[in-house]
Design a protein around this motif. Structure first.
Motif, mmCIF file in Angstrom:
data_model
loop_
_atom_site.group_PDB
_atom_site.id
_atom_site.type_symbol
_atom_site.label_atom_id
_atom_site.label_comp_id
_atom_site.label_asym_id
_atom_site.label_seq_id
_atom_site.Cartn_x
_atom_site.Cartn_y
_atom_site.Cartn_z
ATOM 1 N N ARG A 134 0.862 -1.189 0.000
ATOM 2 C CA ARG A 134 0.000 0.000 0.000
ATOM 3 C C ARG A 134 0.901 1.242 0.000
ATOM 4 N N ARG A 135 0.724 2.081 -1.009
ATOM 5 C CA ARG A 135 1.623 3.230 -1.194
ATOM 6 C C ARG A 135 1.644 4.162 0.018
ATOM 7 N N GLU A 136 2.824 4.460 0.468
ATOM 8 C CA GLU A 136 3.077 5.440 1.533
ATOM 9 C C GLU A 136 2.446 5.111 2.887
ATOM 10 N N LEU A 137 1.925 3.894 3.034
ATOM 11 C CA LEU A 137 1.286 3.548 4.310
ATOM 12 C C LEU A 137 2.303 3.561 5.454
ATOM 13 N N SER A 138 3.467 2.999 5.211
ATOM 14 C CA SER A 138 4.494 2.945 6.242
ATOM 15 C C SER A 138 4.845 4.354 6.740
ATOM 16 N N GLU A 139 4.976 5.292 5.788
ATOM 17 C CA GLU A 139 5.284 6.690 6.152
ATOM 18 C C GLU A 139 4.131 7.292 6.953
ATOM 19 N N LYS A 140 2.900 7.006 6.532
ATOM 20 C CA LYS A 140 1.724 7.539 7.235
ATOM 21 C C LYS A 140 1.691 7.055 8.682
ATOM 22 N N LEU A 141 1.956 5.753 8.850
ATOM 23 C CA LEU A 141 1.927 5.170 10.195
ATOM 24 C C LEU A 141 3.018 5.789 11.075
ATOM 25 N N THR A 142 4.158 6.078 10.461
ATOM 26 C CA THR A 142 5.246 6.729 11.209
ATOM 27 C C THR A 142 4.856 8.166 11.562
ATOM 28 N N ASP A 143 4.232 8.881 10.611
ATOM 29 C CA ASP A 143 3.781 10.256 10.886
ATOM 30 C C ASP A 143 2.814 10.299 12.066
ATOM 31 N N ILE A 144 1.883 9.354 12.095
ATOM 32 C CA ILE A 144 0.903 9.303 13.190
ATOM 33 C C ILE A 144 1.619 9.090 14.520
ATOM 34 N N GLN A 145 2.628 8.205 14.512
ATOM 35 C CA GLN A 145 3.378 7.957 15.752
ATOM 36 C C GLN A 145 4.146 9.212 16.194
ATOM 37 N N HIS A 146 4.642 9.993 15.200
ATOM 38 C CA HIS A 146 5.328 11.243 15.547
ATOM 39 C C HIS A 146 4.356 12.237 16.195
ATOM 40 N N GLY B 9 0.962 6.205 28.588
ATOM 41 C CA GLY B 9 0.337 7.515 28.683
ATOM 42 C C GLY B 9 -1.091 7.400 29.150
ATOM 43 N N ARG B 10 -1.818 8.515 29.055
ATOM 44 C CA ARG B 10 -3.208 8.517 29.479
ATOM 45 C C ARG B 10 -4.048 7.623 28.576
ATOM 46 N N VAL B 11 -5.010 6.937 29.175
ATOM 47 C CA VAL B 11 -5.863 6.000 28.454
ATOM 48 C C VAL B 11 -6.477 6.622 27.202
ATOM 49 N N ASP B 12 -7.045 7.834 27.335
ATOM 50 C CA ASP B 12 -7.720 8.431 26.177
ATOM 51 C C ASP B 12 -6.746 8.690 25.028
ATOM 52 N N ARG B 13 -5.508 9.081 25.366
ATOM 53 C CA ARG B 13 -4.525 9.384 24.317
ATOM 54 C C ARG B 13 -3.996 8.117 23.648
ATOM 55 N N ARG C 56 -6.446 5.731 15.500
ATOM 56 C CA ARG C 56 -5.954 6.426 14.298
ATOM 57 C C ARG C 56 -5.153 5.485 13.414
ATOM 58 N N LEU C 57 -4.293 4.675 14.031
ATOM 59 C CA LEU C 57 -3.484 3.718 13.269
ATOM 60 C C LEU C 57 -4.384 2.686 12.593
ATOM 61 N N HIS C 58 -5.393 2.226 13.339
ATOM 62 C CA HIS C 58 -6.309 1.197 12.837
ATOM 63 C C HIS C 58 -7.109 1.680 11.633
ATOM 64 N N VAL D 153 -4.257 -1.201 6.741
ATOM 65 C CA VAL D 153 -3.987 -1.843 8.042
ATOM 66 C C VAL D 153 -4.976 -3.003 8.166
ATOM 67 N N LEU D 154 -4.439 -4.214 8.204
ATOM 68 C CA LEU D 154 -5.283 -5.406 8.190
ATOM 69 C C LEU D 154 -5.771 -5.788 9.580
ATOM 70 N N HIS D 155 -4.963 -5.464 10.575
ATOM 71 C CA HIS D 155 -5.351 -5.770 11.953
ATOM 72 C C HIS D 155 -4.606 -4.851 12.903
ATOM 73 N N ALA D 156 -5.294 -4.409 13.922
ATOM 74 C CA ALA D 156 -4.655 -3.595 14.953
ATOM 75 C C ALA D 156 -5.184 -4.068 16.292
ATOM 76 N N GLU D 157 -4.276 -4.340 17.200
ATOM 77 C CA GLU D 157 -4.685 -4.853 18.506
ATOM 78 C C GLU D 157 -3.966 -4.080 19.600
ATOM 79 N N LEU D 158 -4.746 -3.526 20.496
ATOM 80 C CA LEU D 158 -4.176 -2.810 21.635
ATOM 81 C C LEU D 158 -4.160 -3.758 22.825
#
Ligand code: NI
Length: 139
Positions: free
Chosen positions: A67-79, A106-110, A117-119, A124-129
């Protein structure tokens, strides 16, 4: 070491049988240890029910490598959430799939907002917290 108190509880026979089966299938050798861990799990759940509580956890992402630029997007969100992200590890699990494990604190809400946001990113095929606690509530 903290001192141990002995307590006795009343429990229906059927429920006790189910508890014994549960302990056996979980490979606990000690009934008390199983019940102590069950209480700790409940305490962690309680921490996560409070939006302002500080918690620790892991977000596991499985996503499409092509998926184009997904890796960069996921890194941006983490930043954007650099206060909550402690570390992350990227694993190339297949030719076309990646996994990323992100340690968060960190705080639960954050932390939840970050995981959501990542999910939501396409590809993104699966996201598990996975939720744990800093330990303050477990002593
Ligand atoms: Ni990869």
């Amino acid at each position: 070491m903290t001192s141990l108190e002995r307590v006795s509880i009343s429990i229906e026979k059927r429920l006790l049988t189910r508890l014994e089966k549960l302990i056996k299938s979980s490979r606990y050798t000690n009934r008390s240890e199983f019940i102590r861990d069950m209480i700790r799990s409940k305490l962690v759940e309680q921490d996560w029910a409070n939006e302002r509580r500080e918690v620790i956890g892991t977000i596991t992402l499985i996503y499409d490598h092509h998926r184009r630029e997904l890796s960069e997007k996921l890194t941006d969100i983490q930043h954007d959430h650099h206060d909550e992200v402690l570390a992350s590890t990227h694993v190339h699990i297949a030719h076309d799939r990646c996994a990323e494990m992100i340690m968060v604190k960190g705080r639960v809400d954050r932390v939840r907002a970050l995981a959501d946001r990542l999910h939501r990113e396409k590809g993104v095929l699966h996201a598990e917290l996975s939720m744990s606690a800093t330990g303050d509530s477990l002593r």
